[in-house]
Design a protein around this motif. Structure first.
Motif, PDB file in Angstrom:
ATOM      1  N   GLN A  61     101.560  50.135 -35.091  1.00 58.55           N
ATOM      2  CA  GLN A  61     101.996  49.678 -33.773  1.00 58.55           C
ATOM      3  C   GLN A  61     103.136  48.672 -33.880  1.00 58.55           C
ATOM      4  O   GLN A  61     104.080  48.706 -33.083  1.00 58.55           O
ATOM      5  N   ARG A  64     106.473  50.451 -34.681  1.00 62.05           N
ATOM      6  CA  ARG A  64     107.100  51.047 -33.497  1.00 62.05           C
ATOM      7  C   ARG A  64     107.930  50.010 -32.739  1.00 62.05           C
ATOM      8  O   ARG A  64     109.016  50.294 -32.251  1.00 62.05           O
ATOM      9  N   PHE A  65     107.406  48.805 -32.620  1.00 59.93           N
ATOM     10  CA  PHE A  65     108.127  47.706 -31.986  1.00 59.93           C
ATOM     11  C   PHE A  65     109.392  47.366 -32.761  1.00 59.93           C
ATOM     12  O   PHE A  65     110.470  47.178 -32.177  1.00 59.93           O
ATOM     13  N   GLN A  67     111.134  49.328 -34.735  1.00 60.21           N
ATOM     14  CA  GLN A  67     112.101  50.416 -34.576  1.00 60.21           C
ATOM     15  C   GLN A  67     112.750  50.393 -33.196  1.00 60.21           C
ATOM     16  O   GLN A  67     113.934  50.711 -33.045  1.00 60.21           O
ATOM     17  N   ALA A  68     111.994  49.999 -32.179  1.00 56.89           N
ATOM     18  CA  ALA A  68     112.517  50.008 -30.809  1.00 56.89           C
ATOM     19  C   ALA A  68     113.430  48.833 -30.522  1.00 56.89           C
ATOM     20  O   ALA A  68     114.339  48.930 -29.681  1.00 56.89           O
ATOM     21  N   THR A  69     113.218  47.705 -31.207  1.00 56.44           N
ATOM     22  CA  THR A  69     113.925  46.472 -30.842  1.00 56.44           C
ATOM     23  C   THR A  69     114.860  45.937 -31.912  1.00 56.44           C
ATOM     24  O   THR A  69     115.721  45.109 -31.614  1.00 56.44           O
ATOM     25  N   HIS A 103     107.473  42.248 -25.365  1.00 56.33           N
ATOM     26  CA  HIS A 103     108.147  43.549 -25.296  1.00 56.33           C
ATOM     27  C   HIS A 103     107.333  44.552 -24.494  1.00 56.33           C
ATOM     28  O   HIS A 103     107.903  45.419 -23.812  1.00 56.33           O
ATOM     29  N   TYR A 104     106.022  44.447 -24.544  1.00 56.95           N
ATOM     30  CA  TYR A 104     105.144  45.379 -23.834  1.00 56.95           C
ATOM     31  C   TYR A 104     104.636  44.815 -22.507  1.00 56.95           C
ATOM     32  O   TYR A 104     103.699  45.367 -21.919  1.00 56.95           O
TER      33      TYR A 104
END
Length: 244
Positions: A61, A64-65, A67-69, A103-104
């Motif tokens: 998890q 994923r953060f 990679q996204a940010t 972020h979420y």
């Protein structure tokens, strides 16, 4: 899997694979008088509703953060044991954890939210009740503090979905043991102004970890920690969402 978990876990969550457990408003016990001085006083408070991740945030998890940010990776992301996908992410500062939750659309739990999630409404010493920890309920360390052992099947962190016998009444896992968890609160005595004054110095970790002795594995133990430090192999986090 408990009936409480099935009833309380949200169908969806902004974090894939980590549903939010709904915690209703109501009275709950915070602190204890028979513990260390920094755990006092025991009070009965009225809590607002919130929702908390079922488990600690995992390496999968957190990646994923990243990679996204473009946020920096966890310090132990490539460790052969600590970096496994299903294990709680460790090697993250307070700021890293806070950035992930933000972020979420979530935040780190307050100390009061942690205790309500971990202790239920009656102020239990452990998420499962008042019986002491054992190898089926929590991932902990050797009897003398502070080193890991494999009596519970894991020499270091365990998968975040482990130890279902240690679940809270609401269905959250590993609120005691596995990894210490960042809260959003500054460290200081309860009911004083010192906590606000120390905000830049220390934040509070809760819950104990895979290398904690059992004296540290209670729902009220408070660990003051440098929020900038990101090299701890036993510190992770989970997030919460306020419920309107």
């Amino acid at each position: 899997m408990t009936v409480a978990f099935q009833a309380a876990a949200a169908e969806t969550s902004p974090i894939v694979g980590n549903p939010l457990i709904e915690i209703p408003a109501g009275m709950f016990v915070f602190g204890r008088d028979e513990g260390l001085e920094n755990e006092r006083p025991r009070r009965v408070l009225k809590g607002l509703p919130f929702a908390i991740n079922r488990t600690e945030i995992t390496n999968r998890q957190y990646e994923r953060f990243v990679q996204a940010t473009g946020h920096r990776p966890a310090f132990y992301a490539n460790h052969p044991l600590l970096g496994l996908d299903d294990r709680p992410v460790v090697g993250v500062s307070w700021g890293d954890a806070e950035a992930f939750c933000r972020h979420y659309g979530l935040v780190l739990p307050s100390e009061q939210q942690y205790e309500r999630a971990a202790r239920g409404t009656t102020g239990a010493a452990f998420p499962w009740g008042d019986g002491p920890p054992d190898e089926t309920r929590a991932n902990s360390g050797a009897d003398p503090c502070c080193s890991g052992d494999a009596r519970d099947g894991y020499p270091m962190t365990a998968p975040a979905e482990s130890f279902v016998r240690g679940a809270s009444d609401d269905g959250a896992l590993n609120l005691v043991g596995n990894v210490w968890e960042w809260t959003r609160d500054p460290y200081g005595p309860y009911e004083s102004e010192e906590a606000a004054e120390s905000a830049a110095a220390f934040r509070v970790l809760r819950g104990g970890s895979w290398n904690s002795d059992r004296n540290h594995l209670t729902t009220t133990y408070r660990l003051a920690y440098d929020p900038e430090f990101r090299f701890s192999a036993n510190g992770g986090f989970r997030c919460v969402r306020s419920v309107p």
